[in-house]
Scaffold this motif. Structure first.
Motif, PDB file in Angstrom:
ATOM      1  N   ARG A  58       0.835  -1.204   0.000  1.00  0.00           N
ATOM      2  CA  ARG A  58       0.000   0.000   0.000  1.00  0.00           C
ATOM      3  C   ARG A  58       0.869   1.254   0.000  1.00  0.00           C
ATOM      4  O   ARG A  58       0.608   2.203  -0.740  1.00  0.00           O
ATOM      5  CB  ARG A  58      -0.934   0.007   1.217  1.00  0.00           C
ATOM      6  CG  ARG A  58      -2.036  -1.024   1.175  1.00  0.00           C
ATOM      7  CD  ARG A  58      -3.141  -0.709   2.180  1.00  0.00           C
ATOM      8  NE  ARG A  58      -2.658  -0.602   3.546  1.00  0.00           N
ATOM      9  CZ  ARG A  58      -2.571  -1.604   4.403  1.00  0.00           C
ATOM     10  NH1 ARG A  58      -2.926  -2.836   4.017  1.00  0.00           N
ATOM     11  NH2 ARG A  58      -2.142  -1.415   5.633  1.00  0.00           N
ATOM     12  N   VAL A  62       1.092   3.957  -3.106  1.00  0.00           N
ATOM     13  CA  VAL A  62       0.838   5.394  -2.948  1.00  0.00           C
ATOM     14  C   VAL A  62       2.053   6.202  -3.421  1.00  0.00           C
ATOM     15  O   VAL A  62       1.912   7.225  -4.093  1.00  0.00           O
ATOM     16  CB  VAL A  62       0.490   5.727  -1.484  1.00  0.00           C
ATOM     17  CG1 VAL A  62       0.403   7.249  -1.277  1.00  0.00           C
ATOM     18  CG2 VAL A  62      -0.828   5.081  -1.091  1.00  0.00           C
ATOM     19  N   THR A  65       2.154   6.052  -7.263  1.00  0.00           N
ATOM     20  CA  THR A  65       1.037   6.794  -7.840  1.00  0.00           C
ATOM     21  C   THR A  65       1.261   8.295  -7.712  1.00  0.00           C
ATOM     22  O   THR A  65       1.046   9.054  -8.668  1.00  0.00           O
ATOM     23  CB  THR A  65      -0.280   6.392  -7.139  1.00  0.00           C
ATOM     24  OG1 THR A  65      -0.500   4.991  -7.325  1.00  0.00           O
ATOM     25  CG2 THR A  65      -1.455   7.157  -7.721  1.00  0.00           C
ATOM     26  N   ALA A  66       1.717   8.741  -6.541  1.00  0.00           N
ATOM     27  CA  ALA A  66       1.969  10.164  -6.340  1.00  0.00           C
ATOM     28  C   ALA A  66       3.071  10.672  -7.268  1.00  0.00           C
ATOM     29  O   ALA A  66       2.941  11.731  -7.895  1.00  0.00           O
ATOM     30  CB  ALA A  66       2.350  10.428  -4.877  1.00  0.00           C
ATOM     31  N   SER A 190      -2.423   1.954 -12.397  1.00  0.00           N
ATOM     32  CA  SER A 190      -2.238   3.250 -11.755  1.00  0.00           C
ATOM     33  C   SER A 190      -1.459   4.201 -12.652  1.00  0.00           C
ATOM     34  O   SER A 190      -1.812   5.392 -12.776  1.00  0.00           O
ATOM     35  CB  SER A 190      -1.494   3.068 -10.428  1.00  0.00           C
ATOM     36  OG  SER A 190      -1.143   4.308  -9.867  1.00  0.00           O
ATOM     37  N   THR A 221       3.997  16.007  -4.513  1.00  0.00           N
ATOM     38  CA  THR A 221       3.908  14.582  -4.853  1.00  0.00           C
ATOM     39  C   THR A 221       5.205  13.855  -4.498  1.00  0.00           C
ATOM     40  O   THR A 221       5.174  12.694  -4.068  1.00  0.00           O
ATOM     41  CB  THR A 221       3.595  14.382  -6.343  1.00  0.00           C
ATOM     42  OG1 THR A 221       4.667  14.897  -7.151  1.00  0.00           O
ATOM     43  CG2 THR A 221       2.294  15.088  -6.732  1.00  0.00           C
ATOM     44  N   VAL A 224       5.207  13.271  -0.730  1.00  0.00           N
ATOM     45  CA  VAL A 224       4.372  12.112  -0.383  1.00  0.00           C
ATOM     46  C   VAL A 224       5.104  10.812  -0.709  1.00  0.00           C
ATOM     47  O   VAL A 224       5.140   9.875   0.102  1.00  0.00           O
ATOM     48  CB  VAL A 224       3.024  12.176  -1.123  1.00  0.00           C
ATOM     49  CG1 VAL A 224       2.244  10.869  -0.956  1.00  0.00           C
ATOM     50  CG2 VAL A 224       2.196  13.346  -0.625  1.00  0.00           C
ATOM     51  N   SER A 225       5.706  10.754  -1.894  1.00  0.00           N
ATOM     52  CA  SER A 225       6.430   9.552  -2.303  1.00  0.00           C
ATOM     53  C   SER A 225       7.572   9.237  -1.341  1.00  0.00           C
ATOM     54  O   SER A 225       7.730   8.102  -0.879  1.00  0.00           O
ATOM     55  CB  SER A 225       6.966   9.729  -3.730  1.00  0.00           C
ATOM     56  OG  SER A 225       7.775   8.637  -4.107  1.00  0.00           O
ATOM     57  N   CYS A 228       6.293   7.928   2.063  1.00  0.00           N
ATOM     58  CA  CYS A 228       5.805   6.550   1.981  1.00  0.00           C
ATOM     59  C   CYS A 228       6.965   5.561   1.906  1.00  0.00           C
ATOM     60  O   CYS A 228       6.940   4.507   2.559  1.00  0.00           O
ATOM     61  CB  CYS A 228       4.884   6.388   0.770  1.00  0.00           C
ATOM     62  SG  CYS A 228       3.268   7.181   0.954  1.00  0.00           S
TER      63      CYS A 228
END
Length: 445
Positions: A58, A62, A65-66, A190, A221, A224-225, A228
Motif C-alpha cells: 500500500r 501510494v 502513484t503520487a 495506476s 507529490t 508524499v512519495s 511513503c
C-alpha cells in the motif's frame, strides 16, 4: 564483483544453459539464507503474508502513484511557464531534453548505487532531490520570470533524481508484493490513470493559478512519495549485505550478468530497434497527423483513449497468467500494429480511437509480462543494474526515434513512416516468437 560470503552464494541464473534459477521462497533458497521471498511468514515484518494489499505494498503503491501523477504535470508546467513568460517554443524542448538527458546518462550509475546502498535509500534520496528542484522552480515561476539556465539546471536535477529512483523500482516490487504479476498489473493500471490525470490536473491548475502553482503541486507529490518510502519496513535481503567491488567493477559485473541471459539481452536488443523505428516515431507523428486532420482537441481525446486502453491491458494482466509470458506479450504487441495502420491510412476518428485503445491495452499487457519476467528470473543482487541497462537502452533509442521522426517524415511522408512501422512491428513480433530463449521462457509461479 568480489565473491560473496558462503552464506549468500550467487544465485545460478543462466536458464538457457539448463540451470533453473532458484525460486523465491523455495526450500533451497531459504536454506542458503533467503531471497526476495525471505521472511514470508517468518515474522520479519515484510507483510507479504497478508496478501497483495499488505502495508508495504500500500505504501509503495501510494508512493508510485503520487510520483507518476507529479511526472505527468511537468510537460504542462514547463510549457505554460516558459511560453507564458515569452520564451521561444524551442525552450520547452530544451527543458524537456535537460530532464531526459541526465536520466538516460545516469540511470546505469543509479543501478549500481541501488545495489550498493539499497534501492529504498536511493529512491528516498531521489525524491528529496526532485522535491528541492520542483520547490525552487515553483518559487521561481511564482515570483517572476526565471532565467533559462535556472530552468534547464533544475530540470537536469529532476532527471538525475529520476535516474537514481528508477532502477530500484524493479527490485522493490518483488519485496512488497506477494504476487509479482498482480503487483505489476496494479501499478500499470495506476500509471495509465496518472498519465491521464496528471496533465489534466496541471492544465486546470494553470488556468486557475499559474505554472508556479503546478510546480508546487509537483513538489508535494515527491514529498508524499519520499515519506511513503521512508515508512516501508522491508525484510533484509541477502543482496543488501553482499560484499561489493569498486564502482567500475560493479558496472562491469552488471554487464556480465546482462550478457549471461540470452532471453534478456535478446529482448533488449530487439527493443532498441523497436523503440527507434516504431515507438519513437509513433508519438510525435500521431500528434502531428491527428492534430492537423482533426484538431488538438481530438488529439487530447485520443491520448485519453490510449490511457483507457492501458488500464484495460493492466486489468487483463491481473487475470491472465500465460505459461510463457514473453510469448504472450509478443502476441499482444500486434495490437500496436493496428494503431499504426489506422494512422497511416488516415481513417476516420472512430477508427483512430479504436487503434489507440487497442495499442494502449497491448503495450500495457506486454510491459506487465516483461517486468514480471525480469523481476522473477533475475537474482536480486543483480536486478537493479540489469533493470538500469534496460531503461538506458530504451530511453536512448526512443529519444533518437522521436528526434528523427520529423525530418524523415518530411522527406518520405508521415503516412509512409507509420505504415513502415506497422511492418516492422510485425517483424519484431515474429522475431520474439521465433527466438526460443525468449518465446519458451516459462513463468515462475
Amino acid at each position: 564483483m568480489k565473491e560473496k560470503s558462503a552464506e549468500h552464494p550467487r544465485i545460478p541464473a543462466v536458464e538457457r544453459d539448463g540451470v533453473q534459477p532458484l525460486l523465491p521462497g523455495s526450500p533451497s533458497l531459504r536454506a542458503r539464507g533467503g531471497g526476495l521471498g525471505d521472511g514470508l511468514g517468518d515474522g520479519l515484518g515484510d507483510g507479504r503474508s497478508e496478501g497483495l494489499w499488505n502495508r508495504n505494498f500500500r505504501l509503495f503503491f501510494v508512493a508510485r502513484t503520487a510520483a507518476l501523477f507529479g511526472d505527468g504535470m511537468i510537460p504542462v508546467a514547463l510549457t505554460a511557464g516558459l511560453l507564458g513568460a515569452g520564451r521561444p517554443h524551442s525552450s520547452v524542448g530544451f527543458a524537456l531534453a535537460a530532464w531526459m538527458g541526465p536520466l538516460a546518462l545516469f540511470v546505469l550509475f543509479g543501478g549500481v548505487l541501488a545495489d550498493r546502498f539499497t534501492p529504498r535509500r536511493m529512491m528516498i534520496i531521489a525524491d528529496a532531490l526532485r522535491l528541492v528542484g520542483a520547490s525552487v522552480l515553483a518559487f521561481s515561476f511564482a515570483t517572476g520570470n526565471p532565467p533559462l539556465w535556472v530552468v534547464y539546471t533544475l530540470s537536469s536535477v529532476a532527471g538525475v533524481g529520476a535516474a537514481l529512483f528508477q532502477p530500484g523500482v524493479a527490485s522493490t516490487v518483488p519485496r512488497v508484493a506477494s504476487d509479482v504479476q498482480r503487483g505489476n498489473a496494479v501499478l500499470r493500471v495506476s500509471e495509465a490513470l496518472m498519465t491521464m490525470a496528471g496533465p489534466a490536473f496541471a492544465g486546470m491548475l494553470v488556468g486557475l493559478a499559474s505554472a508556479g502553482a503546478v510546480y508546487a503541486a509537483n513538489a508535494s507529490t515527491f514529498l508524499v512519495s519520499g515519506l511513503c518510502l521512508f515508512l516501508l519496513r522491508l525484510a533484509p535481503a541477502p543482496s543488501d549485505d553482499a560484499q561489493r567491488g569498486g564502482f567500475v567493477a560493479e558496472l562491469v559485473d552488471g554487464w556480465r550478468e546482462f550478457r549471461a541471459r540470452s532471453w534478456l539481452w535478446g529482448v533488449i536488443a530487439i527493443w532498441t530497434v523497436y523503440g527507434f523505428m516504431v515507438l519513437g516515431p509513433m508519438l510525435p507523428l500521431t500528434a502531428v497527423e491527428v492534430t492537423e486532420a482533426h484538431g488538438s482537441g481530438t488529439y487530447g481525446v485520443m491520448m485519453a483513449v490510449n490511457g483507457a486502453g492501458s488500464v484495460v491491458g493492466g486489468l487483463l494482466a491481473l487475470r491472465l497468467r500465460p505459461r510463457r509470458p514473453l510469448a504472450a506479450g509478443a502476441v499482444a504487441l500486434t495490437g500496436v500494429c493496428v494503431n499504426l495502420l489506422v494512422l497511416g491510412l488516415g481513417l476516420p476518428v472512430p477508427a483512430l480511437g479504436a487503434g489507440q485503445f487497442v495499442a494502449g491495452a497491448a503495450f500495457a499487457f506486454w510491459l506487465v509480462m516483461w517486468s514480471t519476467t525480469v523481476q522473477t528470473h533475475v537474482p536480486p543482487e543483480a536486478l537493479n543494474r540489469l533493470h538500469a541497462y534496460d531503461v538506458a537502452g530504451s530511453l536512448l533509442m526512443l529519444a533518437a526515434g522521436r528526434a528523427l521522426a520529423g525530418p524523415v517524415a518530411d522527406q518520405v511522408g508521415a503516412p509512409e513512416v507509420l505504415l513502415a512501422g506497422a511492418v516492422i512491428n510485425m517483424v519484431v513480433v515474429a522475431v520474439l516468437l521465433v527466438a526460443r530463449p525468449i518465446s519458451r521462457l516459462e513463468r515462475i509461479a
